[in-house]
Design a protein around this motif. Structure first.
Motif, PDB file in Angstrom:
ATOM      1  N   LYS A  78      17.576  74.917  54.243  1.00  0.00           N
ATOM      2  CA  LYS A  78      16.414  74.776  55.118  1.00  0.00           C
ATOM      3  C   LYS A  78      15.711  76.126  55.304  1.00  0.00           C
ATOM      4  CE  LYS A  78      15.122  73.192  59.709  1.00  0.00           C
ATOM      5  NZ  LYS A  78      15.569  72.858  61.053  1.00  0.00           N
ATOM      6  N   SER A 106      13.694  76.964  52.222  1.00  0.00           N
ATOM      7  CA  SER A 106      12.507  76.093  52.197  1.00  0.00           C
ATOM      8  C   SER A 106      11.435  76.598  53.149  1.00  0.00           C
ATOM      9  CB  SER A 106      12.876  74.658  52.567  1.00  0.00           C
ATOM     10  OG  SER A 106      13.679  74.095  51.571  1.00  0.00           O
ATOM     11  N   GLU A 107      11.853  77.046  54.328  1.00  0.00           N
ATOM     12  CA  GLU A 107      10.892  77.559  55.311  1.00  0.00           C
ATOM     13  C   GLU A 107      10.207  78.827  54.802  1.00  0.00           C
ATOM     14  OE1 GLU A 107      13.232  77.961  58.886  1.00  0.00           O
ATOM     15  OE2 GLU A 107      13.255  75.791  59.220  1.00  0.00           O
ATOM     16  N   ILE A 157       9.828  79.747  51.642  1.00  0.00           N
ATOM     17  CA  ILE A 157       8.960  79.359  50.522  1.00  0.00           C
ATOM     18  C   ILE A 157       7.652  78.802  51.068  1.00  0.00           C
ATOM     19  CG2 ILE A 157       8.693  77.693  48.624  1.00  0.00           C
ATOM     20  CD1 ILE A 157      11.807  78.071  48.196  1.00  0.00           C
ATOM     21  N   HIS A 158       7.755  77.966  52.089  1.00  0.00           N
ATOM     22  CA  HIS A 158       6.558  77.352  52.679  1.00  0.00           C
ATOM     23  C   HIS A 158       5.616  78.411  53.270  1.00  0.00           C
ATOM     24  CE1 HIS A 158       4.067  74.258  54.360  1.00  0.00           C
ATOM     25  NE2 HIS A 158       4.157  74.833  55.554  1.00  0.00           N
ATOM     26  N   ILE A 159       6.172  79.448  53.880  1.00  0.00           N
ATOM     27  CA  ILE A 159       5.349  80.528  54.434  1.00  0.00           C
ATOM     28  C   ILE A 159       4.485  81.153  53.337  1.00  0.00           C
ATOM     29  CG2 ILE A 159       5.444  82.898  55.348  1.00  0.00           C
ATOM     30  CD1 ILE A 159       7.911  81.919  57.032  1.00  0.00           C
ATOM     31  N   TYR A 160       5.096  81.448  52.189  1.00  0.00           N
ATOM     32  CA  TYR A 160       4.342  82.077  51.098  1.00  0.00           C
ATOM     33  C   TYR A 160       3.401  81.097  50.412  1.00  0.00           C
ATOM     34  CZ  TYR A 160       6.813  86.386  51.797  1.00  0.00           C
ATOM     35  OH  TYR A 160       7.284  87.543  52.356  1.00  0.00           O
ATOM     36  N   GLU A 161       3.774  79.831  50.353  1.00  0.00           N
ATOM     37  CA  GLU A 161       2.859  78.806  49.819  1.00  0.00           C
ATOM     38  C   GLU A 161       1.574  78.791  50.645  1.00  0.00           C
ATOM     39  OE1 GLU A 161       4.208  74.669  48.547  1.00  0.00           O
ATOM     40  OE2 GLU A 161       5.918  75.397  49.710  1.00  0.00           O
ATOM     41  N   LYS A 162       1.753  78.807  51.952  1.00  0.00           N
ATOM     42  CA  LYS A 162       0.614  78.771  52.879  1.00  0.00           C
ATOM     43  C   LYS A 162      -0.265  80.017  52.707  1.00  0.00           C
ATOM     44  CE  LYS A 162       0.094  77.651  57.713  1.00  0.00           C
ATOM     45  NZ  LYS A 162       0.774  77.503  58.988  1.00  0.00           N
ATOM     46  N   GLU A 212       0.033  75.030  43.940  1.00  0.00           N
ATOM     47  CA  GLU A 212       0.857  73.830  44.129  1.00  0.00           C
ATOM     48  C   GLU A 212       2.291  74.130  43.695  1.00  0.00           C
ATOM     49  OE1 GLU A 212       1.285  69.290  42.324  1.00  0.00           O
ATOM     50  OE2 GLU A 212      -0.396  70.536  41.701  1.00  0.00           O
ATOM     51  N   ARG A 236      12.548  80.486  43.322  1.00  0.00           N
ATOM     52  CA  ARG A 236      11.309  79.925  43.896  1.00  0.00           C
ATOM     53  C   ARG A 236      10.717  80.855  44.941  1.00  0.00           C
ATOM     54  NH1 ARG A 236      13.555  73.772  44.615  1.00  0.00           N
ATOM     55  NH2 ARG A 236      14.442  73.836  42.539  1.00  0.00           N
TER      56      ARG A 236
END
Length: 157
Positions: A14, A17-18, A20-25, A34, A135
């Protein structure tokens, strides 16, 4: 240009994932980005290493468009400093690349079909990392590349 990262297998952590999501944003401010996760192969314990790579390869191929520039994350690939990686991204944009697809393979790497279809290989390190960690490292380096290209104060020399 659009950048798509295809990764084989879900991220169990988790916390990872969090991050990774920060850098995606953050990447969304610079580029159409994507992250496409291919689910783990079912019953992979019953498959040989070669069969698993083939099945993963088939799933990767289904995600590609004919005009995509396919680049694999592979330990035998070209190594870049962060600045050189940002220059690589800039060259892809300047060349009119419609979609740059960076692929993180499963635990055994890629099928021969995927290697043949690829237009390059990048190595993040001579060390081996879990494909889940890769990732995070990749999305962070993509973000870093765009901050370098924009002369923003994220990267320090």
């Amino acid at each position: 240009m659009k950048i798509k990262v295809i990764a084989v297998g879900k991220t169990d952590s988790k916390q990872l994932s969090e991050l990774i999501h920060i850098y995606e944003k953050r990447l969304g401010f610079y580029v159409n980005f994507e992250l496409d996760i291919i689910p783990d192969i079912k019953n992979s314990k019953n498959l040989s290493e070669a069969q698993q790579k083939e099945k993963e390869g088939e799933l990767i191929l289904k995600k590609l468009q004919p005009t995509d520039v396919l680049v694999l994350l592979d330990e035998g690939g070209k190594s870049f400093s962060s600045i050189k990686f940002s220059e690589y991204i800039q060259k892809k944009m300047n060349a009119g690349t419609k979609q740059l697809v960076l692929v993180i393979g499963g635990p055994y790497g890629f099928s021969e079909t995927i290697y043949q279809k690829s237009q390059g290989k990048i190595s993040l390190s001579a060390m081996t990392f879990s494909h889940q960690m890769v990732r995070l490292f990749l999305v962070e380096q993509l973000y870093r590349a765009f901050t370098i290209l924009r002369n923003e104060p994220y990267h320090h020399q």
